[in-house]
Write a protein that holds these residues in place. Sequence first.
Motif, PDB file in Angstrom:
ATOM      1  N   ALA A   1      -0.837  -0.047  15.247  1.00 53.86           N
ATOM      2  CA  ALA A   1       0.394  -0.644  14.692  1.00 53.86           C
ATOM      3  C   ALA A   1       0.766  -0.051  13.341  1.00 53.86           C
ATOM      4  CB  ALA A   1       0.216  -2.155  14.563  1.00 53.86           C
ATOM      5  N   ILE A   2      -0.112   0.800  12.789  1.00 52.04           N
ATOM      6  CA  ILE A   2       0.137   1.311  11.431  1.00 52.04           C
ATOM      7  C   ILE A   2       1.117   2.475  11.464  1.00 52.04           C
ATOM      8  CG2 ILE A   2      -0.909   2.456   9.436  1.00 52.04           C
ATOM      9  CD1 ILE A   2      -3.426   0.816   9.944  1.00 52.04           C
ATOM     10  N   GLY A   3       2.249   2.276  10.809  1.00 48.87           N
ATOM     11  CA  GLY A   3       3.239   3.335  10.669  1.00 48.87           C
ATOM     12  C   GLY A   3       3.900   3.727  11.980  1.00 48.87           C
TER      13      GLY A   3
ATOM     14  N   HIS B   1      -9.626   1.472   4.457  1.00 47.21           N
ATOM     15  CA  HIS B   1      -8.365   1.616   5.194  1.00 47.21           C
ATOM     16  C   HIS B   1      -8.617   2.537   6.394  1.00 47.21           C
ATOM     17  CE1 HIS B   1      -4.314   2.759   6.298  1.00 47.21           C
ATOM     18  NE2 HIS B   1      -3.919   1.654   5.696  1.00 47.21           N
TER      19      HIS B   1
ATOM     20  N   LYS C   1       0.208   4.235  -0.270  1.00 39.33           N
ATOM     21  CA  LYS C   1      -0.397   5.455   0.293  1.00 39.33           C
ATOM     22  C   LYS C   1      -0.118   6.635  -0.640  1.00 39.33           C
ATOM     23  CE  LYS C   1      -0.167   3.335   4.783  1.00 39.33           C
ATOM     24  NZ  LYS C   1      -0.260   3.488   6.213  1.00 39.33           N
TER      25      LYS C   1
ATOM     26  N   GLY D   1       0.333  -3.521   9.459  1.00 34.16           N
ATOM     27  CA  GLY D   1       0.707  -2.707  10.621  1.00 34.16           C
ATOM     28  C   GLY D   1       2.155  -2.980  10.952  1.00 34.16           C
ATOM     29  N   SER D   2       3.042  -2.154  10.348  1.00 36.75           N
ATOM     30  CA  SER D   2       4.482  -2.274  10.586  1.00 36.75           C
ATOM     31  C   SER D   2       5.030  -3.663  10.283  1.00 36.75           C
ATOM     32  CB  SER D   2       4.834  -1.838  12.014  1.00 36.75           C
ATOM     33  OG  SER D   2       4.473  -0.480  12.209  1.00 36.75           O
ATOM     34  N   MET D   3       4.483  -4.317   9.240  1.00 37.99           N
ATOM     35  CA  MET D   3       5.110  -5.570   8.816  1.00 37.99           C
ATOM     36  C   MET D   3       6.385  -5.206   8.066  1.00 37.99           C
ATOM     37  SD  MET D   3       3.794  -8.807   6.528  1.00 37.99           S
ATOM     38  CE  MET D   3       2.719  -9.747   7.586  1.00 37.99           C
TER      39      MET D   3
ATOM     40  N   GLU E   1      -5.746  -4.725  10.312  1.00 38.13           N
ATOM     41  CA  GLU E   1      -4.709  -3.727  10.558  1.00 38.13           C
ATOM     42  C   GLU E   1      -5.017  -2.986  11.854  1.00 38.13           C
ATOM     43  OE1 GLU E   1      -2.579  -2.582   6.637  1.00 38.13           O
ATOM     44  OE2 GLU E   1      -4.274  -1.252   6.911  1.00 38.13           O
TER      45      GLU E   1
ATOM     46  N   LEU F   1      -0.440  -6.708   4.281  1.00 37.11           N
ATOM     47  CA  LEU F   1      -0.697  -5.425   3.624  1.00 37.11           C
ATOM     48  C   LEU F   1       0.368  -4.488   4.182  1.00 37.11           C
ATOM     49  CD1 LEU F   1      -2.375  -3.662   1.739  1.00 37.11           C
ATOM     50  CD2 LEU F   1      -3.974  -3.251   3.593  1.00 37.11           C
ATOM     51  N   ILE F   2       1.261  -4.096   3.310  1.00 37.38           N
ATOM     52  CA  ILE F   2       2.492  -3.456   3.760  1.00 37.38           C
ATOM     53  C   ILE F   2       2.554  -2.008   3.305  1.00 37.38           C
ATOM     54  CG2 ILE F   2       5.018  -3.580   3.548  1.00 37.38           C
ATOM     55  CD1 ILE F   2       3.642  -6.767   2.998  1.00 37.38           C
ATOM     56  N   GLY F   3       2.750  -1.111   4.257  1.00 37.14           N
ATOM     57  CA  GLY F   3       2.832   0.312   3.933  1.00 37.14           C
ATOM     58  C   GLY F   3       4.278   0.724   3.712  1.00 37.14           C
ATOM     59  N   GLY F   4       4.914   1.233   4.757  1.00 36.85           N
ATOM     60  CA  GLY F   4       6.259   1.791   4.656  1.00 36.85           C
ATOM     61  C   GLY F   4       7.250   0.885   3.933  1.00 36.85           C
TER      62      GLY F   4
ATOM     63  N   ASN G   1       0.877  -1.172   0.000  1.00 34.68           N
ATOM     64  CA  ASN G   1       0.000   0.000   0.000  1.00 34.68           C
ATOM     65  C   ASN G   1       0.913   1.220   0.000  1.00 34.68           C
ATOM     66  OD1 ASN G   1      -1.794   2.052   0.482  1.00 34.68           O
ATOM     67  ND2 ASN G   1      -2.275   1.440   2.594  1.00 34.68           N
TER      68      ASN G   1
HETATM   69  P1  PGA Z   1       2.622   0.266   7.639  1.00 32.81           P
HETATM   70  O1  PGA Z   1       1.204   0.515   6.943  1.00 32.81           O
HETATM   71  O2  PGA Z   1       3.167  -1.016   7.092  1.00 32.81           O
HETATM   72  O3  PGA Z   1       3.456   1.448   7.249  1.00 32.81           O
HETATM   73  O4  PGA Z   1       2.376   0.189   9.113  1.00 32.81           O
HETATM   74  C1  PGA Z   1       0.309  -0.527   6.703  1.00 32.81           C
HETATM   75  C2  PGA Z   1      -0.977   0.024   6.119  1.00 32.81           C
HETATM   76  O5  PGA Z   1      -1.423   1.083   6.575  1.00 32.81           O
HETATM   77  O6  PGA Z   1      -1.565  -0.561   5.197  1.00 32.81           O
END
Ligand code: PGA
Length: 249
Positions: A171-173, A95, A11, A211-213, A167, A231-234, A9
């Motif tokens: 834990a997100i970001g 999201h 973003k 969430g911070s995976m 998520e 589902l991976i953000g950063g 993701n």
């Molecule tokens: P993150 O984001 O891996 O940066 O915590 C995950 C998400 O919001 O989908």
Amino acid sequence: MRRTLIAGNWKMNGSFSANQTLLTGIIAGLPVGDAVETLVCAPAPYLAQCADVLEKSSVAWGAQDVSDHAKGAFTGEVSAAMLADCRCKYVIVGHSERRAYHAESNELVAQKAVLALSENIMPVVCVGETLEQRESGATNEVVAAQLQAVIDVLTDGQLARVVVAYEPVWAIGTGKTATPQMAQDVHAFLRSQLAIKSVAAANVVRILYGGSMKPENAKELLAMEDIDGGLIGGAALSPVDFLAIISAC
Ligand code: PGA
């Protein structure tokens, strides 16, 4: 048998040149074999670029949101039909950032899932509790209500085509990750909720953790029985980290 799905993701990040580097890096480093399905969810202006670059690869692309209307006078919105035109296979709906900053309700998220499926796009339905909700013991109640709104408006066949992403908002970001057991407990609970509607769907629906995976914790999380991907953000913005997560499967 549920095929592992690793989804990035992005973003609101990227540019034509940065995306080109990221996408070609992912393609070049992708492990051989089809054990893992790889997906990138890009900002809408870059979906056509994803289609161009990824067309001949095994990497799928998708969007991060979709309108809850099919077409018409909704300035700034992007419809499911437009995403289908960009050959998106998936779209993220609900999201936590959309729920928090755009006040998206469970019912609105469910409507988005319906419209995505009507264009043959698989919705990645995000659910998750805030820190306050977890600390007050409301996690299951919150995620059940978020998921139930979607379950209520879909047939069993449609439900089988949905992806769920758990998520936890805290834990997100943040660098904080749910422990594998904490995540597994919620995933198993979500699957039991799906099974009340359809056991067949519950068996095939993939439930991703987000969430911070990152490369350091992916293996442990993905080893849990009901965690079918991430589902991976950063970490999805670096080809090295994203590929390391894929390899951890
Ligand atoms: P993150 O984001 O891996 O940066 O915590 C995950 C998400 O919001 O989908």
